[in-house]
Enzyme design. Structure first.
Site, short mmCIF file in Angstrom:
data_model
loop_
_atom_site.label_atom_id
_atom_site.label_comp_id
_atom_site.label_asym_id
_atom_site.label_seq_id
_atom_site.Cartn_x
_atom_site.Cartn_y
_atom_site.Cartn_z
CB ALA A 273 22.83 37.73 49.53
N GLY B 207 25.30 35.72 54.31
CA GLY B 207 25.56 34.39 53.78
C GLY B 207 26.88 34.29 53.05
CG ASP B 208 30.03 36.88 50.25
OD1 ASP B 208 30.39 36.01 49.43
OD2 ASP B 208 30.72 37.86 50.55
CB ALA B 209 30.40 36.87 55.91
CD GLU C 21 35.85 34.11 51.06
OE1 GLU C 21 37.07 33.91 50.92
OE2 GLU C 21 35.08 34.25 50.11
#
Length: 151
Positions: free
Chosen positions: A32, A35-37, A40
């Protein structure tokens, strides 16, 4: 720290893809995190493609697309298209006991958004760009809902 290698074309090869088994053994929270990066960067790139605008406006639009409630809604939209392996990644992330949502965020939305981010991290690290792009393309429908003036 590993020194970046050069590829056959002489360009620096900064990204290392991982074998499927290695990615499967990673913590869902780490997936995660990556994945967040990825998400974004995708959102910001798509917003910049809409034209040159003040950074404050772009940031406001980006925040509306990366918030937990939006990500939870996106996960619900793509769920029917996911493989069992992908659903398992999401389930592992969503059910992680260490998740502590920020204030003013619904816990169920936060868990779903963490699952979506884990999926994006999983696909990215495995090098499955086709699937990642397929799922990310669904995000485009969210961009259409933004009232962004063309320049």
């Amino acid at each position: 720290m590993k020194t970046p290698e050069k590829g056959q074309d002489g360009e620096l090869k900064l990204l290392e893809r991982f074998e499927g088994e290695r990615v499967n053994q990673m913590s869902p929270v780490l997936l995660a995190y990556v994945g967040d990066a990825v998400y974004e960067l995708y959102v910001r790139t798509q917003l910049l493609a809409k034209g040159n605008r003040p950074v404050g406006e772009v940031h406001r639009d980006a925040v509306s697309l990366v918030r937990a409630s939006t990500q939870a809604r996106l996960l619900k939209e793509i769920s029917p298209q996911l493989s069992e392996e992908e659903k398992d990644v999401i389930r592992r992330a969503r059910n992680n006991k260490r998740l502590t949502p920020p204030r003013n965020v619904d816990i169920s939305d936060y868990r779903l958004s963490t699952g979506l981010e884990a999926l994006f991290g999983y696909l990215y690290l495995k090098g499955e760009e086709e699937k990642l792009n397929k799922y990310m393309s669904l995000v485009l429908s969210e961009f259409e809902k933004l009232e962004v003036p063309a320049i």
